[in-house]
Design a protein around this motif. Structure first.
Motif, PDB file in Angstrom:
ATOM      1  N   UNK A 139      -2.258   8.800  -4.257  1.00  4.52           N
ATOM      2  CA  UNK A 139      -3.407   9.549  -4.760  1.00  4.52           C
ATOM      3  C   UNK A 139      -4.561   9.141  -3.875  1.00  4.52           C
TER       4      UNK A 139
ATOM      5  N   UNK B 111      -4.549   5.230  -4.284  1.00  2.00           N
ATOM      6  CA  UNK B 111      -3.782   4.668  -5.401  1.00  2.00           C
ATOM      7  C   UNK B 111      -2.317   4.973  -5.135  1.00  2.00           C
ATOM      8  N   UNK B 112      -1.491   3.938  -5.100  1.00  2.13           N
ATOM      9  CA  UNK B 112      -0.081   4.141  -4.766  1.00  2.13           C
ATOM     10  C   UNK B 112       0.719   4.348  -6.043  1.00  2.13           C
ATOM     11  N   UNK B 113       1.195   5.574  -6.248  1.00  2.00           N
ATOM     12  CA  UNK B 113       2.001   5.859  -7.444  1.00  2.00           C
ATOM     13  C   UNK B 113       3.310   5.072  -7.366  1.00  2.00           C
ATOM     14  N   UNK B 114       3.683   4.461  -8.489  1.00  2.00           N
ATOM     15  CA  UNK B 114       4.933   3.711  -8.536  1.00  2.00           C
ATOM     16  C   UNK B 114       4.877   2.411  -7.751  1.00  2.00           C
ATOM     17  N   UNK B 115       3.679   2.069  -7.249  1.00  2.00           N
ATOM     18  CA  UNK B 115       3.572   0.838  -6.477  1.00  2.00           C
ATOM     19  C   UNK B 115       4.174   0.947  -5.090  1.00  2.00           C
ATOM     20  N   UNK B 116       4.640   2.130  -4.700  1.00  2.96           N
ATOM     21  CA  UNK B 116       5.218   2.295  -3.357  1.00  2.96           C
ATOM     22  C   UNK B 116       4.125   2.661  -2.380  1.00  2.96           C
TER      23      UNK B 116
ATOM     24  N   UNK C 270      -5.884   8.227 -11.195  1.00  2.00           N
ATOM     25  CA  UNK C 270      -4.697   8.962 -11.614  1.00  2.00           C
ATOM     26  C   UNK C 270      -4.896   9.604 -12.995  1.00  2.00           C
TER      27      UNK C 270
ATOM     28  N   UNK D 184      -7.031   2.198 -12.343  1.00  5.40           N
ATOM     29  CA  UNK D 184      -6.141   3.350 -12.536  1.00  5.40           C
ATOM     30  C   UNK D 184      -6.901   4.659 -12.715  1.00  5.40           C
TER      31      UNK D 184
ATOM     32  N   UNK E 244       3.455   5.575   3.687  1.00  2.00           N
ATOM     33  CA  UNK E 244       3.918   6.933   3.458  1.00  2.00           C
ATOM     34  C   UNK E 244       5.229   7.024   2.676  1.00  2.00           C
ATOM     35  N   UNK E 245       5.763   5.896   2.192  1.00  2.00           N
ATOM     36  CA  UNK E 245       7.055   5.991   1.498  1.00  2.00           C
ATOM     37  C   UNK E 245       6.893   6.557   0.102  1.00  2.00           C
ATOM     38  N   UNK E 246       5.824   6.123  -0.566  1.00  2.00           N
ATOM     39  CA  UNK E 246       5.581   6.667  -1.891  1.00  2.00           C
ATOM     40  C   UNK E 246       4.509   7.736  -1.829  1.00  2.00           C
ATOM     41  N   UNK E 247       4.179   8.291  -2.991  1.00  2.00           N
ATOM     42  CA  UNK E 247       3.132   9.308  -3.053  1.00  2.00           C
ATOM     43  C   UNK E 247       1.806   8.622  -3.325  1.00  2.00           C
TER      44      UNK E 247
ATOM     45  N   UNK F 265      14.403   4.601   3.043  1.00  2.00           N
ATOM     46  CA  UNK F 265      15.172   5.042   1.880  1.00  2.00           C
ATOM     47  C   UNK F 265      16.649   4.725   2.075  1.00  2.00           C
TER      48      UNK F 265
ATOM     49  N   UNK G  32       9.990   7.910   7.991  1.00  2.00           N
ATOM     50  CA  UNK G  32       9.948   7.476   6.596  1.00  2.00           C
ATOM     51  C   UNK G  32      11.353   7.274   6.038  1.00  2.00           C
TER      52      UNK G  32
ATOM     53  N   UNK H 222       1.405   1.126 -16.824  1.00  2.00           N
ATOM     54  CA  UNK H 222      -0.038   0.876 -16.794  1.00  2.00           C
ATOM     55  C   UNK H 222      -0.390  -0.288 -17.710  1.00  2.00           C
TER      56      UNK H 222
ATOM     57  N   UNK I  32      12.160   7.256  -8.121  1.00  2.00           N
ATOM     58  CA  UNK I  32      11.259   6.118  -7.969  1.00  2.00           C
ATOM     59  C   UNK I  32      10.224   6.308  -6.854  1.00  2.00           C
ATOM     60  N   UNK I  33      10.682   6.434  -5.607  1.00  2.00           N
ATOM     61  CA  UNK I  33       9.688   6.560  -4.522  1.00  2.00           C
ATOM     62  C   UNK I  33       8.816   7.794  -4.710  1.00  2.00           C
ATOM     63  N   UNK I  34       9.449   8.907  -5.035  1.00  2.00           N
ATOM     64  CA  UNK I  34       8.678  10.137  -5.223  1.00  2.00           C
ATOM     65  C   UNK I  34       8.742  10.601  -6.682  1.00  2.00           C
TER      66      UNK I  34
ATOM     67  N   UNK J 271      -0.508  13.752  -0.591  1.00  2.00           N
ATOM     68  CA  UNK J 271       0.826  14.031  -0.081  1.00  2.00           C
ATOM     69  C   UNK J 271       1.006  15.547  -0.003  1.00  2.00           C
TER      70      UNK J 271
ATOM     71  N   UNK K 247       0.942  -0.211 -11.354  1.00  2.00           N
ATOM     72  CA  UNK K 247       0.534   1.158 -11.105  1.00  2.00           C
ATOM     73  C   UNK K 247       1.374   2.130 -11.925  1.00  2.00           C
ATOM     74  N   UNK K 248       0.833   3.349 -12.088  1.00  2.00           N
ATOM     75  CA  UNK K 248       1.537   4.395 -12.823  1.00  2.00           C
ATOM     76  C   UNK K 248       2.934   4.603 -12.225  1.00  2.00           C
ATOM     77  N   UNK K 249       3.951   4.630 -13.090  1.00  2.00           N
ATOM     78  CA  UNK K 249       5.345   4.856 -12.700  1.00  2.00           C
ATOM     79  C   UNK K 249       5.952   3.733 -11.861  1.00  2.00           C
ATOM     80  N   UNK K 250       5.327   2.552 -11.898  1.00  2.00           N
ATOM     81  CA  UNK K 250       5.934   1.401 -11.227  1.00  2.00           C
ATOM     82  C   UNK K 250       6.892   0.732 -12.219  1.00  2.00           C
TER      83      UNK K 250
END
Lengths: 118, 501, 325
Positions: B73, B60-65, B8, B5, B68-71, C125, C121, C269, C145-147, B132, C274-277
């Motif tokens: 790092x 690093x995929x924020x939110x586990x997404x 981030x 991590x 290109x669907x998630x944001x 969604x 993309x 975490x 969630x996604x963003x 992103x 991952x962060x915000x998962x």
């Protein structure tokens, strides 16, 4: 003709952006500059939302019997951008209030005599 | 446990520390928290830099997404290198700020100062780490809003108009970037930088994408104060509190240069920007005008902070010059100069802040006779000044050397000469101040006053930067290998195309 | 039909913006801006962006206009004639506009479902979010969630704005001596306000917790709740309002909301995601997503409410001070 129908939305939005932009750089009063910034930004938001539109689509909230939805992504981006816009507006206006207190005026040409600023 | 991590953390640590400062309420606790968090971010950034040198790009995929669907790092060597510089300078500036703002900022606003500083750091780290394009805009605005606040904390009322001008121009710049990103999205359907790069390749020469690029470049140029869009910078740096000037001059505009590098080399690709749109000629011309016009402006100012501010605009010219040479060496020189310039401008502004603390003025007259009265501060100023000029054995020499090398590599004799001529102007504007400090008697501003050396908490961070200036001037292995790796990675597509031809 | 409505609204926007350029009375300018904002909200509805319309109406026509009026009360309502030359700005604007028009020439057709924006993309969604996240409002799914990282940044921006305004203007002091102020003579207004304010707060709560199913969410709810208290402050006076919600509490709340949001991410975490998962917040990933979204929307709501009210207090405190002088 179809070229116009397909693009008129963008063209009017460009016109709106430019009117806002003009107010920002030409206005003499600082409050009016901030109004101009808001108009400029709101018009850019309209460009984004226009990108998201799908003909025959409906609002992107899943419901029975609806198959076509407009694109939710530009909506999300613009929600964020609106918030950024109001945040900037608040700080800008707070600065205007302080400038009025410090200089006694918020007209650009009136403190140009004291020092060339803004 | 947290190893994966790490990328981030330099963003979320200061982001969470900022509200904590408000909750703590007491300014010395806020100072302590801010400094510790900033130092921790610095350690993490250096670790990340070393990791990227070994393993390449970190994602690093924020939110586990997944992108290109998630944001995403995405930290490569270029980002990690500048991130280390930014977090490092931030830590030193925070140490320095305690004494400095005690004099320049109202006590009731100290906690707000540290909060705004942390928010600014959050924004800058976010810009450097994100993969992103829209997320970059969001972080750009966090740092900008915090910056307007920091500038407006100055003690002179002119800081208000300076901050307002900065706010209006900065917002225009951000809106331009927003327009550009919208056009990118409209044409490609994605916001992820790598995904954008893949998809833009199909559309070389597309009019919407060309316009998008133009808007992004103009927007970023406002943020990085590229001549002639630099008008906001000199008043902002002159009237902001010294600690703020030291931080912004060495980080904020440099991060904007990074954004330009990112958009040109990673997203659009050198082929599109320099070949299809011939942006290199325009950038080159503006860079050279910036170097000369603003160096000249720096030689005629009487306020030393304004001198340094104009010098910053000129130095940004060198960075853009490196980019516009469109070669791996040129880009490397540009990146190196971003890093080295952070070290020198940080030290210079810190020294000026110390002078302001002791003499109450930053007019060049206040510097007269300071060579004897504040020997350590002025010695720091002298060495950092030599680095700006580009004297051998300082960090400034290394980046100018590679800039000249890059120009010569392309047989651009004129450009190489111009770089050297620019240094001559730097000798004049730094020399004037040194002359006042060492060869003139105290002026009426300071005569008869008992002027002491700056306090320890200001001298230590200043000298850390000065020593870094000398260290990176002599032992260039770390900075060179980082800048070289970064530049190779960024220009990869360019070299592939050349090889194919 | 939708096209005609669109065209009419755009025409009205153009007229409004055109007037703003030339009118020198700033009160009128700000009112026109409110109208501009409302009209754009209507366009957003027409283009299916209901969440955006909601926000634009609450923010542009609501908060921004109130702040602008508050500023005008301090700075005066007349713009003086400019001594500037107008040629240079006009030139800059024309060049920029021409560049934009050039850019539109290759733009995808307006509303065409085959546009790249709708192909790459976004389909994920639209098609998968109701199952992956488990809530019908796709805008909320993407936003929270996604963003979610964008939205965390957005919350930080609001917080940064509150910090900025506080450092510039400061908060009004709570003062019991002046507690009897406000519009004493307007009995009707006071009675109506008393009836309406609880309803507004109730509506804010509805928007906060119904954002998963319909338009709305933390941001809109925060603005609406702040609006209720702004109305209270306008009718019953700022001292009364600061008595109900003290400024110090607001400052702490604004900070707390950011911490709730980022804290939710940090919890992930510690659950080695991952962060915000949010998927790891409950045994069932979809339930976890739901918990995460409720938590962060709460953070957004709290920060936005507190920050907006803080900003209003700061401006109103300035106006009151001027009136006393």
């Amino acid at each position: 003709m179809s070229f116009i129908v397909d693009h008129y939305n963008y063209w009017i939005v460009v016109l709106l952006m430019m009117m806002g932009f003009y107010v920002v750089i030409a206005a003499n009063n600082l409050v009016k500059k901030i109004v101009g910034l808001n108009i400029f930004q709101t018009s850019v938001f309209m460009m984004y939302i226009s990108i998201g539109k799908v003909n025959g689509g409906s609002a992107p909230i899943a419901a029975e019997g609806i198959t076509t939805y407009s694109n939710p992504l530009p909506h999300v981006l613009i929600l964020t951008a609106i918030v950024v816009g109001v945040a900037t507006t608040a700080v800008g206006l707070a600065l205007v209030v302080r400038i009025k207190r410090a200089y006694g005026t918020v007209e650009e040409n009136e403190f140009e005599d004291k020092e060339d600023l803004i | 446990m947290f190893a994966q991590h790490l990328p981030v953390l330099p963003i979320i640590l200061p982001l969470m520390a900022a509200p904590l400062c408000i909750l703590l309420g007491r300014s010395h606790l806020a100072w302590l928290l801010a400094t510790l968090v900033s130092a921790l971010s610095f350690v993490i950034s250096v670790d990340v830099l070393l990791t990227t040198l070994e393993q390449g790009v970190l994602s690093y995929a924020i939110g586990g997404w997944q992108p290109p669907w998630g944001i995403e790092i995405r930290i490569d060597t270029a980002s990690a290198m500048i991130l280390s510089a930014v977090t490092g300078i931030s830590t030193l500036v925070l140490v320095y700020a305690k004494e400095s703002i005690a004099k320049e900022v109202d006590p009731s606003q100290h906690t707000l100062f540290y909060t705004a500083h942390l928010l600014c750091l959050t924004g800058l780290s976010g810009i450097l780490s994100t993969g992103d394009a829209f997320n970059l805009f969001v972080f750009l605005e966090i740092s900008s809003l915090a910056t307007y606040t920091l500038v407006s904390l100055g003690s002179d009322k002119r800081c208000l108009t300076a901050a307002f001008r900065y706010l209006v121009m900065g917002t225009i710049g951000a809106t331009f970037i927003l327009i550009g990103v919208g056009m990118l999205y409209m044409k490609t359907g994605t916001l992820n930088m790598i995904d954008l790069a893949d998809r833009i390749a199909e559309f070389n020469g597309n009019r919407t994408l060309k316009t998008g690029l133009a808007f992004i470049l103009v927007g970023v140029s406002i943020k990085l104060a590229l001549f002639p869009l630099h008008m906001w910078l000199p008043p902002a740096y002159t009237h902001a509190p010294s600690a703020v000037s030291a931080f912004l001059a060495s980080t904020a505009t440099k991060v904007a240069v990074y954004v330009m590098v990112r958009f040109i080399f990673t997203i659009y690709g050198a082929e599109f920007v320099f070949h299809t749109m011939s942006m290199d000629i325009l950038l080159l011309a503006l860079a050279i005008v910036a170097i000369f016009k603003c160096s000249f402006m720096a030689t005629v100012q009487s306020n030393v902070k304004t001198v340094l501010a104009y010098s910053s605009v000129a130095q940004i010219g060198y960075m853009i010059l490196g980019i516009s040479l469109v070669s791996s060496v040129g880009l490397m020189a540009g990146l190196l100069h971003i890093f080295n310039h952070a070290l020198m401008k940080g030290a210079l502004f810190m020294a000026v802040g110390a002078v302001l603390l002791r003499t109450g003025s930053v007019d060049i007259k206040a510097f007269q006779g300071l060579g004897k009265q504040m020997p350590l501060t002025m010695a720091a100023f002298t060495i950092a000044g030599l680095s700006i000029i580009g004297v051998p054995l300082t960090a400034g020499f290394v980046s100018k050397w590679y800039l000249v090398t890059a120009a010569l590599e392309q047989q651009q004799w004129v450009i190489a000469m111009l770089v050297l001529l620019g240094s001559l102007l730097a000798i004049i504007y730094i020399g004037r101040i040194l002359e006042a400090a060492y060869f003139k008697e105290p002026s009426e501003l300071t005569a008869g006053k008992d002027i002491k050396e700056a306090p320890m908490l200001m001298l230590v961070p200043m000298w850390v930067l000065v020593i870094a200036n000398i260290y990176f001037g002599i032992d260039t292995s770390l900075t060179l290998s980082a800048a070289d790796t970064a530049a190779q990675l960024l220009t990869q597509s360019m070299t592939e195309i050349e090889a194919a031809q | 039909m939708a096209e005609i409505i669109d065209l009419v609204l755009l025409g009205m926007l153009a007229i409004t913006a055109f007037n703003i350029i030339f009118i020198k009375d700033l009160f009128t300018v700000v009112m026109l801006f409110g109208i501009y904002s409302f009209l754009s909200a209507l366009i957003f509805v027409n283009l299916d962006a209901v969440d955006v319309a909601f926000t634009e109406a609450a923010v542009g026509a609501g908060i921004s206009t109130v702040l602008m009026l508050g500023t005008l009360a301090l700075t005066g309502r007349k713009e003086k004639a400019s001594s500037h030359k107008t040629i240079l700005p006009l030139l800059v604007v024309c060049v920029t506009g021409a560049a934009l028009i050039y850019g539109t020439l290759d733009m995808p057709l307006f509303g065409d479902p085959d546009n790249p924006a709708h192909q790459h993309v976004a389909p994920r969604y639209i098609e998968d979010s109701p199952q992956e996240i488990g809530i019908p409002n796709m805008v909320t799914s993407v936003l929270a969630s996604y963003r979610a990282f964008d939205t965390l940044g957005e919350t930080a921006v609001v917080f940064a704005a509150a910090i900025g305004v506080l450092s510039l203007l400061g908060l009004p002091k709570r003062d019991r001596a002046t507690i009897q102020s406000g519009l004493k003579s307007h009995l009707v207004l006071r009675v109506v306000a008393k009836m309406i304010i609880p309803l507004i707060v109730l509506f804010a709560l509805y928007v906060q917790f119904h954002g998963d199913y319909g338009p709305g969410g933390g941001f809109q709810a925060g603005v609406i709740a702040a609006a209720a208290l702004i109305l209270y402050a306008l009718v019953f006076g700022l001292p009364m309002a600061t008595h109900v919600v003290p400024p110090r509490v607001l400052k702490a709340l604004a900070a707390l909301g950011v911490l709730i949001y980022a804290g939710t991410g940090v919890v992930s975490l510690f659950l080695s995601a991952n962060f915000l998962d949010y998927s790891v917040l409950a045994e069932d990933p979809v339930a976890g997503q739901h918990i995460g979204i409720i938590a962060i929307e709460l953070g957004v709501g709290i920060t936005v409410f507190a920050a907006m009210l803080c900003i209003f207090y700061a401006f109103a405190g300035q106006t009151e001070r001027k009136n006393i002088q």
